[in-house]
Design a protein around this motif. Structure first.
Motif, mmCIF file in Angstrom:
data_model
loop_
_atom_site.group_PDB
_atom_site.id
_atom_site.type_symbol
_atom_site.label_atom_id
_atom_site.label_comp_id
_atom_site.label_asym_id
_atom_site.label_seq_id
_atom_site.Cartn_x
_atom_site.Cartn_y
_atom_site.Cartn_z
ATOM 1 N N ILE A 90 115.045 44.234 83.133
ATOM 2 C CA ILE A 90 115.004 42.932 84.202
ATOM 3 C C ILE A 90 114.050 41.829 83.722
ATOM 4 C CG2 ILE A 90 114.009 42.894 86.237
ATOM 5 C CD1 ILE A 90 116.329 44.683 86.571
ATOM 6 N N GLU A 91 115.419 41.003 83.190
ATOM 7 C CA GLU A 91 114.610 39.732 82.824
ATOM 8 C C GLU A 91 115.009 37.857 83.224
ATOM 9 O OE1 GLU A 91 112.448 37.858 81.363
ATOM 10 O OE2 GLU A 91 111.441 38.783 80.394
ATOM 11 N N GLN A 92 114.434 36.921 83.178
ATOM 12 C CA GLN A 92 115.503 35.830 83.017
ATOM 13 C C GLN A 92 115.573 34.811 82.036
ATOM 14 O OE1 GLN A 92 112.168 33.379 85.779
ATOM 15 N NE2 GLN A 92 113.082 34.305 87.392
ATOM 16 N N THR A 93 116.919 35.375 81.721
ATOM 17 C CA THR A 93 117.832 34.959 80.711
ATOM 18 C C THR A 93 119.129 33.451 81.221
ATOM 19 O OG1 THR A 93 119.498 36.126 80.458
ATOM 20 C CG2 THR A 93 116.987 37.093 79.364
ATOM 21 N N PRO A 94 119.567 33.247 80.187
ATOM 22 C CA PRO A 94 120.724 32.220 80.797
ATOM 23 C C PRO A 94 122.169 32.691 80.941
ATOM 24 C CG PRO A 94 119.917 31.838 78.650
ATOM 25 C CD PRO A 94 118.926 32.585 78.755
ATOM 26 N N GLU A 152 118.409 42.071 73.453
ATOM 27 C CA GLU A 152 119.845 42.628 72.893
ATOM 28 C C GLU A 152 120.409 43.858 73.151
ATOM 29 O OE1 GLU A 152 119.950 41.428 68.551
ATOM 30 O OE2 GLU A 152 118.525 39.441 69.255
ATOM 31 N N LEU A 153 119.009 44.755 73.422
ATOM 32 C CA LEU A 153 120.281 46.492 73.802
ATOM 33 C C LEU A 153 120.718 46.139 74.578
ATOM 34 C CD1 LEU A 153 117.576 47.937 70.842
ATOM 35 C CD2 LEU A 153 120.001 47.714 70.160
ATOM 36 N N CYS A 154 120.114 46.074 75.046
ATOM 37 C CA CYS A 154 120.918 45.926 77.143
ATOM 38 C C CYS A 154 121.766 46.097 77.161
ATOM 39 C CB CYS A 154 119.965 44.683 78.514
ATOM 40 S SG CYS A 154 118.208 45.101 77.950
ATOM 41 N N ASP A 155 122.559 46.246 78.347
ATOM 42 C CA ASP A 155 124.037 46.756 78.728
ATOM 43 C C ASP A 155 124.052 46.082 79.670
ATOM 44 O OD1 ASP A 155 125.284 49.061 77.300
ATOM 45 O OD2 ASP A 155 123.517 50.530 78.397
ATOM 46 N N LEU A 156 123.085 45.430 80.260
ATOM 47 C CA LEU A 156 122.788 44.416 81.375
ATOM 48 C C LEU A 156 121.591 43.892 81.887
ATOM 49 C CD1 LEU A 156 125.657 43.240 83.619
ATOM 50 C CD2 LEU A 156 124.229 45.255 85.360
ATOM 51 N N VAL A 157 121.958 42.737 81.985
ATOM 52 C CA VAL A 157 120.238 42.754 82.365
ATOM 53 C C VAL A 157 120.851 41.450 83.558
ATOM 54 C CG1 VAL A 157 118.852 40.399 81.275
ATOM 55 C CG2 VAL A 157 119.777 41.369 79.824
ATOM 56 N N CYS A 158 119.153 41.547 84.813
ATOM 57 C CA CYS A 158 119.397 41.350 85.802
ATOM 58 C C CYS A 158 117.925 40.277 85.820
ATOM 59 C CB CYS A 158 119.865 41.982 86.876
ATOM 60 S SG CYS A 158 121.263 43.087 86.595
ATOM 61 N N GLU A 159 118.451 39.620 87.374
ATOM 62 C CA GLU A 159 116.944 39.426 88.059
ATOM 63 C C GLU A 159 117.349 38.933 88.871
ATOM 64 O OE1 GLU A 159 118.380 34.496 88.073
ATOM 65 O OE2 GLU A 159 118.010 35.123 86.159
#
Length: 335
Positions: A236-240, A293-300
């Motif tokens: 759970i993070e804000q990334t591009p 980098e190790l996450c399968d999915l990054v959401c915000e």
């Protein structure tokens, strides 16, 4: 004749309003004071005398009240002196009545037998150092007992990783929310505080005893071990490259779904999913680049206003209930 004049109303009014002298054997030769003036003067004298007496009485009452208040304050000062428990495991500060000073008694929290007396500043410093050593030892023991062990505590259901979460109030809130949302495990990593801690307990309200948790200094090793056990990691993070959580339900289901065949044979009419773990980062810096980098999915979470982020505990509350609502087969049931 004079007596008749006095009985006359006009003469009476004249005597009342004017000062006159009458020289007669039946009257004194002194000046006669009008009746109204005399009554007024007499009333003024009575009022002044009464006021003086009332003032004296008020002063006496005020002095008595001040003396009584002062005595009560002196009693309160004596009764409000604090006594500190001498046990290094307790350290409770409590109040002892004056009549028990200098006598032996028990601490109301830990029942430690001690002498009720005021300690010197030097002895207080010694007690503080003893408690610090005890707490450090206790923390190390708890870290060893609660260390991350995927073999002993096989991951299942929903869980969360707190990476370098510095606020103990946020940690306590995560414990309480995890219990409410049916999360199975909390992985406290890096600089994140852990129980037992009074500040955590203040916001968790005892839920740290209801939710499984473990501690590890290395967040990355925890993520890698969980991925080896087919746990799906969602940051759970804000990334591009991050996507809105509210529009990612299908992606998460496809990511966590084991197989359609198992889903059809499920007796509970729920889809069969791999365990899901979400990662919450630091309050200011967020998640580390290695963890992302190790996450399968990054959401915000989409932000509609001027501010670009939410508090960690608020964000976790939204995400945890979103997942527990859509993945009921992974929710921990009440015991």
């Amino acid at each position: 004749m004079i007596k008749r004049l006095i009985n006359n109303k006009n003469v009476n009014n004249y005597f009342i309003n004017k000062k006159i002298s009458i020289k007669n054997n039946n009257f004194c030769s002194k000046t006669i004071i009008p009746i109204n003036d005399k009554i007024i003067n007499d009333n003024k004298e009575n009022i002044v005398n009464n006021n003086k007496n009332d003032f004296k009485n008020d002063n006496n009452i005020q002095k008595k009240i001040e003396i009584k208040i002062k005595d009560e304050e002196d009693d309160l000062v004596e009764e409000n002196e604090d006594i500190e428990c001498t046990s290094e495991k307790c350290g409770l500060i409590f109040k002892v009545p004056t009549k028990l000073r200098g006598k032996e008694g028990h601490c109301p929290k830990c029942s430690n037998l001690m002498l009720f007396k005021k300690h010197t500043s030097n002895y207080k410093r010694i007690l503080k150092k003893r408690r610090e050593r005890y707490m450090n030892t206790l923390n190390e023991e708890i870290k060893t007992i609660k260390s991350f062990d995927p073999i002993k505590n096989k991951p299942w259901g929903l869980s969360v990783i707190l990476e370098d979460c510095r606020s103990l109030h946020n940690v306590g809130s995560v414990f309480r929310t995890s219990d409410g949302a049916g999360f199975n495990h909390i992985y406290l990593c890096g600089l994140t505080g852990h129980p037992p801690n009074d500040q955590i307990s203040k916001s968790s309200l005892g839920s740290e005893d209801m939710v499984n948790w473990s501690f590890s200094n290395d967040t990355i090793s925890v993520i890698k071990k969980l991925k080896e056990l087919n746990v799906k990691i969602i940051g759970i993070e804000q990334t591009p490259n991050s996507v809105s959580l509210l529009n990612s339900l299908d992606k998460i289901k496809n990511l966590a779904l084991i197989s359609p065949s198992l889903s059809e044979s499920n007796n509970n009419n729920y889809d069969c999913f791999h365990p899901i773990t979400i990662i919450m980062g630091n309050e200011v810096a967020g998640m580390s680049d290695e963890a992302i980098e190790l996450c399968d999915l990054v959401c915000e979470l989409p932000m509609m206003g001027n501010k670009r982020s939410l508090n960690v505990s608020i964000t976790y509350g939204i995400v945890s209930y979103f997942l527990s609502h859509h993945f009921k087969s992974l929710v921990k049931n009440k015991e």
